[in-house]
Design a protein around this motif. Structure first.
Motif, PDB file in Angstrom:
ATOM      1  N   SER A  44      30.185  52.400 -41.687  1.00 33.81           N
ATOM      2  CA  SER A  44      30.517  53.077 -40.432  1.00 33.81           C
ATOM      3  C   SER A  44      29.890  54.459 -40.316  1.00 33.81           C
ATOM      4  CB  SER A  44      32.038  53.217 -40.307  1.00 33.81           C
ATOM      5  OG  SER A  44      32.551  54.156 -41.241  1.00 33.81           O
ATOM      6  N   LEU A  45      29.212  54.921 -41.363  1.00 39.01           N
ATOM      7  CA  LEU A  45      28.662  56.275 -41.355  1.00 39.01           C
ATOM      8  C   LEU A  45      27.298  56.313 -40.675  1.00 39.01           C
ATOM      9  CD1 LEU A  45      29.620  57.401 -44.974  1.00 39.01           C
ATOM     10  CD2 LEU A  45      30.839  57.840 -42.841  1.00 39.01           C
ATOM     11  N   GLU A  46      27.277  55.899 -39.437  1.00 37.52           N
ATOM     12  CA  GLU A  46      26.036  55.800 -38.676  1.00 37.52           C
ATOM     13  C   GLU A  46      26.359  56.052 -37.218  1.00 37.52           C
ATOM     14  OE1 GLU A  46      21.797  54.437 -39.193  1.00 37.52           O
ATOM     15  OE2 GLU A  46      23.315  55.544 -40.257  1.00 37.52           O
ATOM     16  N   ASN A  47      25.555  56.882 -36.573  1.00 35.41           N
ATOM     17  CA  ASN A  47      25.697  57.178 -35.153  1.00 35.41           C
ATOM     18  C   ASN A  47      27.110  57.647 -34.815  1.00 35.41           C
ATOM     19  OD1 ASN A  47      23.006  56.470 -34.734  1.00 35.41           O
ATOM     20  ND2 ASN A  47      23.508  54.337 -34.347  1.00 35.41           N
ATOM     21  N   PHE A  48      27.505  58.738 -35.456  1.00 33.42           N
ATOM     22  CA  PHE A  48      28.818  59.331 -35.203  1.00 33.42           C
ATOM     23  C   PHE A  48      28.690  60.835 -35.068  1.00 33.42           C
ATOM     24  CE2 PHE A  48      28.567  59.854 -39.813  1.00 33.42           C
ATOM     25  CZ  PHE A  48      29.152  61.102 -40.017  1.00 33.42           C
ATOM     26  N   MET A  49      29.744  61.444 -34.535  1.00 33.47           N
ATOM     27  CA  MET A  49      29.845  62.902 -34.494  1.00 33.47           C
ATOM     28  C   MET A  49      31.228  63.280 -34.984  1.00 33.47           C
ATOM     29  SD  MET A  49      30.158  63.663 -30.411  1.00 33.47           S
ATOM     30  CE  MET A  49      31.396  62.855 -29.359  1.00 33.47           C
ATOM     31  N   VAL A 154      21.138  60.036 -32.674  1.00 36.72           N
ATOM     32  CA  VAL A 154      21.381  61.456 -32.396  1.00 36.72           C
ATOM     33  C   VAL A 154      20.271  62.054 -31.547  1.00 36.72           C
ATOM     34  CG1 VAL A 154      21.593  63.749 -33.442  1.00 36.72           C
ATOM     35  CG2 VAL A 154      22.828  61.809 -34.426  1.00 36.72           C
ATOM     36  N   ALA A 155      19.021  61.685 -31.799  1.00 37.58           N
ATOM     37  CA  ALA A 155      17.900  62.268 -31.059  1.00 37.58           C
ATOM     38  C   ALA A 155      18.063  62.072 -29.557  1.00 37.58           C
ATOM     39  CB  ALA A 155      16.583  61.663 -31.541  1.00 37.58           C
ATOM     40  N   ASN A 156      18.373  60.854 -29.143  1.00 35.04           N
ATOM     41  CA  ASN A 156      18.571  60.596 -27.716  1.00 35.04           C
ATOM     42  C   ASN A 156      19.816  61.294 -27.198  1.00 35.04           C
ATOM     43  OD1 ASN A 156      16.278  59.021 -27.332  1.00 35.04           O
ATOM     44  ND2 ASN A 156      17.339  57.120 -27.868  1.00 35.04           N
ATOM     45  N   ALA A 157      20.867  61.298 -28.001  1.00 35.04           N
ATOM     46  CA  ALA A 157      22.126  61.899 -27.564  1.00 35.04           C
ATOM     47  C   ALA A 157      21.983  63.393 -27.311  1.00 35.04           C
ATOM     48  CB  ALA A 157      23.211  61.634 -28.605  1.00 35.04           C
ATOM     49  N   LEU A 201      30.123  73.023 -26.823  1.00 32.85           N
ATOM     50  CA  LEU A 201      30.353  71.709 -27.423  1.00 32.85           C
ATOM     51  C   LEU A 201      31.324  70.890 -26.581  1.00 32.85           C
ATOM     52  CD1 LEU A 201      30.555  72.607 -31.221  1.00 32.85           C
ATOM     53  CD2 LEU A 201      28.589  71.813 -29.897  1.00 32.85           C
ATOM     54  N   ALA A 202      32.328  71.539 -26.017  1.00 30.59           N
ATOM     55  CA  ALA A 202      33.295  70.815 -25.181  1.00 30.59           C
ATOM     56  C   ALA A 202      32.616  70.233 -23.946  1.00 30.59           C
ATOM     57  CB  ALA A 202      34.435  71.745 -24.783  1.00 30.59           C
ATOM     58  N   SER A 203      31.698  70.998 -23.345  1.00 27.87           N
ATOM     59  CA  SER A 203      31.023  70.503 -22.136  1.00 27.87           C
ATOM     60  C   SER A 203      30.082  69.346 -22.439  1.00 27.87           C
ATOM     61  CB  SER A 203      30.252  71.648 -21.469  1.00 27.87           C
ATOM     62  OG  SER A 203      29.174  72.076 -22.288  1.00 27.87           O
ATOM     63  N   ALA A 204      29.602  69.272 -23.697  1.00 30.08           N
ATOM     64  CA  ALA A 204      28.671  68.203 -24.072  1.00 30.08           C
ATOM     65  C   ALA A 204      29.386  66.961 -24.589  1.00 30.08           C
ATOM     66  CB  ALA A 204      27.710  68.716 -25.152  1.00 30.08           C
ATOM     67  N   ARG A 210      29.074  58.909 -25.399  1.00 31.21           N
ATOM     68  CA  ARG A 210      28.535  57.650 -24.891  1.00 31.21           C
ATOM     69  C   ARG A 210      27.592  56.999 -25.901  1.00 31.21           C
ATOM     70  NH1 ARG A 210      28.112  60.987 -20.114  1.00 31.21           N
ATOM     71  NH2 ARG A 210      29.745  60.383 -18.620  1.00 31.21           N
ATOM     72  N   GLN A 211      27.070  57.790 -26.828  1.00 29.74           N
ATOM     73  CA  GLN A 211      26.132  57.242 -27.812  1.00 29.74           C
ATOM     74  C   GLN A 211      26.580  57.418 -29.261  1.00 29.74           C
ATOM     75  OE1 GLN A 211      21.825  57.893 -26.868  1.00 29.74           O
ATOM     76  NE2 GLN A 211      22.602  59.255 -25.270  1.00 29.74           N
TER      77      GLN A 211
END
Length: 357
Positions: A44-49, A154-157, A201-204, A210-211
């Motif tokens: 699960s350690l992929e495409n997360f924030m 992350v790059a696209n996000a 960060l809150a606004s983003a 979404r990604q």
């Protein structure tokens, strides 16, 4: 970096509105959604924030800030530019680490990131040595928040805020949206920290979500462990010289920069004889393993052969850990807490354990 005065509770309140659950101190995001959710798995350690409220930030400003820190830390601060970040250690006079730090700068300020639990004492200790130097140390944790992001998405996000991402580990990019630092990859997956005003960060958040899946702070620390990047915590202060935790192998020590507290001992460890202790990557058959726990070899049950540097639960009753160990014991059966405790299983690190030259 644009600074805005904010209370840490502003960022926590926003995250709570997004479903974040916190520990009692409010410095750890335990997860998003139901409390029954399982711990993160390696898969699960992929495409997360992951929000990182457990990280504190010291801001050093003034015309002598670089020269002052250069004489205190294990890495070169004088040559730190605005496009790079560096790891550094802060040692006692005996060369034992009090803290591991991530540092970067803008035109006016050098930032030192470390666990929030250690920040007050480390900042106070540094302040003791300022004397007449033209430098001011301040707590920047209220004006800056940190968000860890990992994975190829992350790059696209991030494209709307950082059209050009840092290309190599420890490269940085800064603009009006804050600072983006690329960190060491974990299992070939890129990792970044975005440090910015909480409002930014809150606004983003909604667009990022979404990604990238919102995740617990623990997920980020698991990627640190997987990348072989150690962090000194309260339970491991003064336990290790930098080489014991592979710190010089990942760029945290500069052996040509001159004096700092403990420098002679750190240099002696590097150049006189072969290093007898290193840190290895392991899974442990226990999800209660913690930093500071001792480990034992079955052939010598009477005394520990090493210590857990960092550990995080991994699900299925296991933990992922960085373990400092006598290299002579590395081929033996190693157990947590006692010679008959939970077993350790070792794995390859993403870098070579080179001997000093």
């Amino acid at each position: 970096m644009t600074e805005q005065t904010a209370s840490p509770s502003v960022w926590r309140d926003f995250l709570a509105q997004q479903g974040a659950r916190f520990d009692a101190d409010g410095t750890e995001v335990l997860g998003f959604g139901p409390a029954t959710a399982a711990p993160p798995s390696l898969e699960s350690l992929e495409n997360f924030m992951a929000p990182l409220p457990g990280l504190g930030l010291i801001a050093a400003s003034g015309e002598e800030a670089a020269s002052f820190l250069h004489g205190q830390l294990t890495n070169d601060v004088q040559k730190l530019d605005e496009h790079s970040a560096r790891l550094a250690g802060y040692c006692t006079a005996k060369g034992r680490l009090l803290a591991t730090l991530l540092m970067w700068r803008d035109p006016q300020t050098i930032f030192l990131q470390l666990p929030r639990s250690l920040q007050p004492a480390i900042q106070k200790r540094l302040q003791m040595f300022v004397l007449r130097a033209k430098v001011k140390l301040a707590d920047a944790s209220t004006t800056h928040a940190a968000l860890g992001l990992a994975g190829p998405a992350v790059a696209n996000a991030l494209a709307a805020w950082f059209p050009e991402l840092p290309q190599q580990p420890y490269d940085t990019t800064s603009n009006g949206n804050g600072t983006l630092i690329r960190l060491a990859d974990a299992a070939g997956s890129p990792r970044y920290q975005w440090i910015a005003a909480p409002a930014t960060l809150a606004s983003a958040w909604a667009d990022l979500a979404r990604q990238l899946a919102p995740a617990a702070s623990q997920a980020w620390r698991l990627t640190d462990i997987r990348a072989g990047v150690p962090s000194i915590t309260a339970s491991t202060q003064e336990q290790f010289v930098p080489q014991m935790i592979n710190f010089e192998l990942i760029g945290g020590v500069n052996f040509k920069k001159g004096c700092y507290p403990g420098q002679e001992i750190v240099a002696r460890s590097q150049y006189l004889g072969k290093l007898k202790r290193r840190t290895l990557l392991a899974t442990i058959d226990s999800d209660t393993a913690q930093a500071g726990n001792e480990v034992f070899a079955v052939t010598d049950p009477g005394q520990p052969c090493g210590m857990v540097v960092n550990a995080e639960p991994l699900g299925e009753g296991r933990a992922l850990a960085l373990v400092e160990l006598k290299l002579a014991a590395a081929e033996e059966a190693i157990h947590l807490g006692a010679a008959d405790g939970p077993a350790l299983h070792f794995h390859d690190l993403p870098y070579e354990l080179a001997d000093p030259q």
